[in-house]
Design a protein around this motif. Structure first.
Motif, PDB file in Angstrom:
ATOM      1  N   ALA A 294       0.852  -1.190   0.000  1.00 12.26           N
ATOM      2  CA  ALA A 294       0.000   0.000   0.000  1.00 12.26           C
ATOM      3  C   ALA A 294       0.886   1.238   0.000  1.00 12.26           C
ATOM      4  O   ALA A 294       1.811   1.351   0.816  1.00 12.26           O
ATOM      5  N   ARG A 295       0.612   2.172  -0.906  1.00  8.75           N
ATOM      6  CA  ARG A 295       1.414   3.385  -1.046  1.00  8.75           C
ATOM      7  C   ARG A 295       0.693   4.547  -0.355  1.00  8.75           C
ATOM      8  O   ARG A 295      -0.317   5.037  -0.850  1.00  8.75           O
ATOM      9  N   VAL A 296       1.240   4.974   0.785  1.00  9.09           N
ATOM     10  CA  VAL A 296       0.621   6.011   1.606  1.00  9.09           C
ATOM     11  C   VAL A 296       1.504   7.262   1.573  1.00  9.09           C
ATOM     12  O   VAL A 296       2.731   7.167   1.586  1.00  9.09           O
ATOM     13  N   TYR A 297       0.867   8.431   1.553  1.00  5.24           N
ATOM     14  CA  TYR A 297       1.615   9.681   1.433  1.00  5.24           C
ATOM     15  C   TYR A 297       1.076  10.724   2.400  1.00  5.24           C
ATOM     16  O   TYR A 297      -0.127  10.936   2.498  1.00  5.24           O
ATOM     17  N   SER A 298       1.999  11.361   3.133  1.00  2.00           N
ATOM     18  CA  SER A 298       1.676  12.515   3.988  1.00  2.00           C
ATOM     19  C   SER A 298       2.572  13.676   3.554  1.00  2.00           C
ATOM     20  O   SER A 298       3.795  13.589   3.679  1.00  2.00           O
ATOM     21  N   PRO A 299       2.000  14.771   3.015  1.00  2.26           N
ATOM     22  CA  PRO A 299       2.829  15.860   2.488  1.00  2.26           C
ATOM     23  C   PRO A 299       3.684  16.570   3.539  1.00  2.26           C
ATOM     24  O   PRO A 299       4.843  16.914   3.273  1.00  2.26           O
ATOM     25  N   HIS A 300       3.127  16.826   4.742  1.00  6.49           N
ATOM     26  CA  HIS A 300       3.867  17.547   5.797  1.00  6.49           C
ATOM     27  C   HIS A 300       4.482  18.842   5.290  1.00  6.49           C
ATOM     28  O   HIS A 300       5.651  19.143   5.558  1.00  6.49           O
ATOM     29  N   GLY A 301       3.757  19.611   4.544  1.00  2.65           N
ATOM     30  CA  GLY A 301       4.367  20.819   3.968  1.00  2.65           C
ATOM     31  C   GLY A 301       5.050  20.460   2.669  1.00  2.65           C
ATOM     32  O   GLY A 301       4.413  20.404   1.627  1.00  2.65           O
ATOM     33  N   GLY A 302       6.362  20.161   2.731  1.00  4.24           N
ATOM     34  CA  GLY A 302       7.080  19.729   1.529  1.00  4.24           C
ATOM     35  C   GLY A 302       6.832  20.650   0.359  1.00  4.24           C
ATOM     36  O   GLY A 302       7.041  21.863   0.432  1.00  4.24           O
ATOM     37  N   SER A 303       6.355  20.086  -0.745  1.00  2.00           N
ATOM     38  CA  SER A 303       6.111  20.882  -1.946  1.00  2.00           C
ATOM     39  C   SER A 303       4.974  21.877  -1.739  1.00  2.00           C
ATOM     40  O   SER A 303       4.858  22.864  -2.472  1.00  2.00           O
ATOM     41  N   LEU A 304       4.127  21.656  -0.712  1.00  5.76           N
ATOM     42  CA  LEU A 304       3.003  22.556  -0.460  1.00  5.76           C
ATOM     43  C   LEU A 304       3.464  23.946  -0.029  1.00  5.76           C
ATOM     44  O   LEU A 304       2.689  24.904  -0.067  1.00  5.76           O
ATOM     45  N   HIS A 305       4.733  24.079   0.385  1.00  4.07           N
ATOM     46  CA  HIS A 305       5.248  25.382   0.789  1.00  4.07           C
ATOM     47  C   HIS A 305       5.501  26.296  -0.407  1.00  4.07           C
ATOM     48  O   HIS A 305       5.668  27.508  -0.243  1.00  4.07           O
ATOM     49  N   TYR A 306       5.528  25.748  -1.626  1.00  7.24           N
ATOM     50  CA  TYR A 306       5.799  26.575  -2.800  1.00  7.24           C
ATOM     51  C   TYR A 306       4.609  27.475  -3.116  1.00  7.24           C
ATOM     52  O   TYR A 306       3.447  27.139  -2.852  1.00  7.24           O
TER      53      TYR A 306
END
Length: 290
Positions: A122-134
């Protein structure tokens, strides 16, 4: 899947909020009877993080695996990605949870490659900011958010840790096309116990990563403004580490605050809280506020 899962957390930087979040997650998952492992960068962190890894080692049935990972995309990525994929393949995860931009890209890419060989990971993803800061209006932002939309088709589940993170994803990337949920960060009961301030404590404390995103430069400039209004210089303690730390040392020197600002390496938050009367959070962006 079996009741006991093989869970691997993949992320780049073992510092700050992401590392705290992963430590909390692994502790809960191990307590639930699962086999857990970590894959992260080997070039980030210092003595404090090494101490935290030592504390975790006995619980990680799948081990703690550290290999060089670059923050930005570059020529070294290919070799780094290949090494990381080899580690993850050997661990045979049932759940591959990627944290942050780099960890999220690796988890979804490598999870998809494992599925080619009939793995049911299962491929799970949590952004934690990351690219969302752009900034979504910039060329870089548009590129990263286009990549996020593309990678969403290789994501089995999105886990957000704050409503701000979820709303930012919706605004900048779009409505998630995959199942998703909001699971807030947890705090232990002991963390609500009052902290006794040390004798001769400073006036204010900054604790966190030493990078502009977290606002240490704002904190230092504010010391000058506040000191002028109060009619006396403020005493401050700055706790943390990061690539931008030398610039903050230079800023303190340039503003004539050398005798009033003390820099200390990373330490447990409660220990740092005892060093000052007031904690100041000047951060420009947060994804997982504790």
């Amino acid at each position: 899947m079996a009741d006991t899962l093989r869970i691997v957390h993949c992320f780049r930087s073992p510092v700050g909020g992401i590392f705290r979040h992963v430590r909390d997650l692994t502790e809960a998952q191990v307590a639930a009877g699962h086999l857990v492992g970590i894959v992260c960068d080997s070039t980030t962190g210092g003595d404090f993080e090494e101490h935290l890894f030592e504390q975790m080692k006995g619980r990680m049935a799948l081990g703690i695996h550290r290999t060089p990972m670059q923050r930005h995309v570059g020529p070294g990525d290919l070799a780094s990605a290949w090494r990381t994929f080899g580690i993850i393949k050997e661990l045979r995860p049932d759940v591959l949870h990627g944290h942050g931009a780099k960890g999220g890209a690796y988890a979804r890419l490598f999870g998809s490659l494992l599925r080619v060989s009939r793995s049911r990971v299962a491929r799970v993803y949590s952004p934690h900011g990351g690219s969302l800061h752009y900034d979504e209006t910039t060329v870089a932002g548009k590129l990263f958010f286009a990549l996020e939309r593309f990678m969403a088709r290789f994501t089995d589940y999105l886990l957000f840790v704050s409503d701000y993170e979820r709303q930012t994803y919706r605004r900048k990337v779009g409505e998630p096309p995959t199942p998703n949920n909001l699971v807030h960060n947890g705090l232990r009961a002991a963390e609500f116990e009052p902290v006794r301030t040390e004798p001769n404590a400073a006036d204010v404390l900054y604790i966190g990563m030493m990078r502009d995103l977290k606002g240490p430069d704002i904190f230092i400039d504010a010391l000058v403004l506040a000191g002028t209004r109060l009619g006396r210089p403020l005493k401050a303690v700055m706790v943390g580490d990061g690539d931008d730390l030398p610039r903050y040392h230079a800023q303190v020197k340039r503003l004539g605050l050398e005798g009033h600002v003390r820099f200390l390496p990373p330490m447990p938050a409660r220990k740092a809280f005892a060093l000052a009367e007031l904690v100041v959070v000047p951060s420009r962006a947060e994804a997982m506020p504790y």
